[in-house]
Design an enzyme around this catalytic site. Structure first.
Site, PDB file in Angstrom:
ATOM      1  N   SER A  11       1.889  -8.243   0.750  1.00 31.08           N
ATOM      2  CA  SER A  11       2.586  -7.492  -0.299  1.00 31.08           C
ATOM      3  C   SER A  11       4.033  -7.922  -0.504  1.00 31.08           C
ATOM      4  O   SER A  11       4.567  -7.784  -1.598  1.00 31.08           O
ATOM      5  CB  SER A  11       2.524  -6.000   0.006  1.00 31.08           C
ATOM      6  OG  SER A  11       3.101  -5.719   1.255  1.00 31.08           O
TER       7      SER A  11
ATOM      8  N   HIS B  51      -3.460  -6.050  -3.312  1.00 37.05           N
ATOM      9  CA  HIS B  51      -2.829  -6.962  -4.281  1.00 37.05           C
ATOM     10  C   HIS B  51      -3.761  -8.095  -4.693  1.00 37.05           C
ATOM     11  O   HIS B  51      -3.330  -9.019  -5.401  1.00 37.05           O
ATOM     12  CB  HIS B  51      -1.537  -7.539  -3.695  1.00 37.05           C
ATOM     13  CG  HIS B  51      -0.555  -6.472  -3.350  1.00 37.05           C
ATOM     14  ND1 HIS B  51       0.314  -5.932  -4.275  1.00 37.05           N
ATOM     15  CD2 HIS B  51      -0.330  -5.797  -2.193  1.00 37.05           C
ATOM     16  CE1 HIS B  51       1.039  -4.988  -3.698  1.00 37.05           C
ATOM     17  NE2 HIS B  51       0.669  -4.883  -2.437  1.00 37.05           N
TER      18      HIS B  51
ATOM     19  N   LYS C 240      -2.476  -0.472  -8.699  1.00 39.21           N
ATOM     20  CA  LYS C 240      -1.725  -1.719  -8.922  1.00 39.21           C
ATOM     21  C   LYS C 240      -2.353  -2.434 -10.125  1.00 39.21           C
ATOM     22  O   LYS C 240      -2.113  -2.012 -11.251  1.00 39.21           O
ATOM     23  CB  LYS C 240      -1.700  -2.531  -7.627  1.00 39.21           C
ATOM     24  CG  LYS C 240      -1.024  -1.736  -6.482  1.00 39.21           C
ATOM     25  CD  LYS C 240      -0.899  -2.534  -5.240  1.00 39.21           C
ATOM     26  CE  LYS C 240      -0.539  -1.728  -4.001  1.00 39.21           C
ATOM     27  NZ  LYS C 240       0.491  -0.746  -4.034  1.00 39.21           N
TER      28      LYS C 240
HETATM   29  N1  PMP Z   1      -1.892  -1.740   1.222  1.00 41.94           N
HETATM   30  C1  PMP Z   1      -1.014  -2.599   0.685  1.00 41.94           C
HETATM   31  C2  PMP Z   1      -1.121  -4.041   1.050  1.00 41.94           C
HETATM   32  C3  PMP Z   1      -0.043  -2.142  -0.209  1.00 41.94           C
HETATM   33  O1  PMP Z   1       0.856  -2.985  -0.729  1.00 41.94           O
HETATM   34  C4  PMP Z   1       0.000  -0.767  -0.539  1.00 41.94           C
HETATM   35  C5  PMP Z   1       0.994  -0.209  -1.556  1.00 41.94           C
HETATM   36  N2  PMP Z   1       2.261  -0.662  -1.483  1.00 41.94           N
HETATM   37  C6  PMP Z   1      -0.907   0.084   0.064  1.00 41.94           C
HETATM   38  C7  PMP Z   1      -1.849  -0.426   0.927  1.00 41.94           C
HETATM   39  C8  PMP Z   1      -0.882   1.554  -0.204  1.00 41.94           C
HETATM   40  O2  PMP Z   1      -1.529   1.840  -1.396  1.00 41.94           O
HETATM   41  P1  PMP Z   1      -1.152   3.154  -2.212  1.00 41.94           P
HETATM   42  O3  PMP Z   1       0.108   2.840  -2.945  1.00 41.94           O
HETATM   43  O4  PMP Z   1      -2.317   3.413  -3.081  1.00 41.94           O
HETATM   44  O5  PMP Z   1      -0.943   4.229  -1.195  1.00 41.94           O
END
Ligand code: PMP
Length: 404
Positions: A191, A219, A251
């Site tokens: 991320s 992602h 996303k």
């Molecule tokens: N896993 C990854 C790799 C993420 O980047 C994110 C969000 N930043 C999440 C999980 C969490 O997802 P959510 O925003 O739906 O809680």
């Protein structure tokens, strides 16, 4: 007798000292009030910006078809689900979305969670316990780390994207605990770095050592692979190699929520044991309706991924021509490495003054000394947006060199 200090005042004083220290280190986090606009724009404080900070990779969050889905869902199901999925919160729309997600990911079943954070907490907590181990890439998302901690299993972190290091650590764990469960968890697309995990190698090592591989496609889905089926599918891997697949809907799919896809048995197990599934209110059904629209659009509109690929290429070519310190990434996450937190914050502020929202990412989100700008591209950007950003970046970085 002297009066004891008011506990709430004492607590506030301690917290204020901590906040001041954060501020002094350039690590203070602040929110903005943002109104998203179509075309990767955002209004903040009455001014319009080009937004290079959102994860809306396909440009769907402001798509009227998703809004139509929401409205129709709202008319039929109301605003709130009223209860947890296992009580009376699981609607026909949730069910339809789970079936669509299972088909999209090529797995027998899928289970909706309210957020990706909660899905990752629930998976580890439901699958492993004290005598087991969770093995994680050092740069995994915080929710995967928190999931491992919540599970009380031994957390073992391996070097970033290093399947050999995973192998060594798995072998050492196996030697001590031959009968315990080993759960390997990795982001597919990282991320904050934008690179992709060596998924095929991870899968081979897991199989050889009897460990179970879980991949977080937050992602990757919608972005990678044909029809946006994700980095796991793009790597030629299926349910045998990656039995636990997690994806998010907030996303690339422009909506909200998350899911886990896997075997019938895995999903039934999660329904029984994942506390972040069982003990929380189901997401409002209209959100499932908008996610269903997004899924259909993602499958059908390959042009969005083609455009994204074109923008990524244009961005990298222009940035490389200006010798900007890009990291190696061919995904929409294009970090610009700056090192110290205050440098990243200063550049982010300078860009903001020129009409660009680009988030500075600082420790503890990333390791010390690796503060960066996290530039994210979306199919809603234009080539001119991207060229404009690179010009602004180059000018600001030249100026910074001159004034150093
Ligand atoms: N896993 C990854 C790799 C993420 O980047 C994110 C969000 N930043 C999440 C999980 C969490 O997802 P959510 O925003 O739906 O809680």
């Amino acid at each position: 007798m002297p009066q004891a200090p008011d506990p709430s005042t004492a607590l506030d004083a301690e917290l204020a000292a901590d906040l001041a220290e954060r501020e002094a280190r350039g690590l203070y986090r602040r929110r903005r009030i943002v109104q998203p606009r179509p075309g990767a724009r955002a209004r903040v404080g009455g001014r319009e910006y080009v937004n290079f900070s959102s994860n809306d990779y396909l440009g769907l969050a402001c798509d009227p078809r998703l809004a139509d889905g929401l409205r129709e869902g709202l008319t039929e199901h109301g605003a709130g689900s009223g209860a947890a999925h296992l009580i009376t919160g699981h609607s026909a729309l949730h069910h339809e979305l789970e079936q669509a997600l299972a088909a999209f990911t090529g797995r027998p079943r899928a289970l909706l969670f309210s957020t990706g954070y909660m899905a990752n907490i629930g998976i580890a907590q439901a699958l492993v316990g004290r005598k087991d181990a969770v093995l994680e890439d050092r740069l995994n998302h915080a929710s995967l780390l928190d999931g491992a901690l919540a599970s009380r299993a031994k957390l073992i972190r391996y070097q970033h994207a290093d399947a050999d290091d995973l192998d060594r650590r798995l072998a050492a764990f196996r030697e001590k605990q031959p009968d315990a469960r080993g759960l390997v968890m990795s982001d597919s697309v990282f991320s904050m770095d934008g690179d992709i995990a060596p998924l095929a190698e991870l899968a081979t090592r897991c199989r050889a050592q009897g460990a179970c591989l879980m991949v977080d496609e937050a992602h990757g889905l919608g972005v990678c692979g044909p029809q946006g089926r994700g980095a796991v599918t793009a790597a030629g891997l299926g349910p045998d190699e990656v039995p636990i697949l997690m994806g998010t809907l907030g996303k690339a799919f422009g909506s909200f929520g998350a899911f886990v896809a896997g075997s019938e048995t895995l999903i039934e197990h999660l329904i029984q044991h994942a506390r972040s599934y069982v003990y929380t209110t189901a997401t409002p059904a209209p959100l499932a309706a908008s996610a269903l629209r997004a899924l259909a659009i993602s499958r059908e509109e390959d042009w969005r991924r083609d455009k994204l690929a074109e923008l990524i290429q244009a961005f990298r070519a222009a940035a490389e021509a200006h010798r900007l310190p890009l990291m190696a990434s061919d995904t929409p996450i294009q970090p610009l490495m700056l090192g110290e937190a205050d440098r990243a914050v200063a550049l982010s502020r300078a860009l903001e003054a020129q009409g660009y929202l680009v988030q500075a990412i600082r420790p503890p989100t990333v390791p010390d000394g690796t503060a960066r700008l996290r530039i994210t591209l979306t199919a809603a950007h234009s080539l001119d947006d991207v060229r404009g950003l690179v010009t602004a970046l180059a000018e600001n970085m030249d100026h910074e060199m001159d004034t150093r």
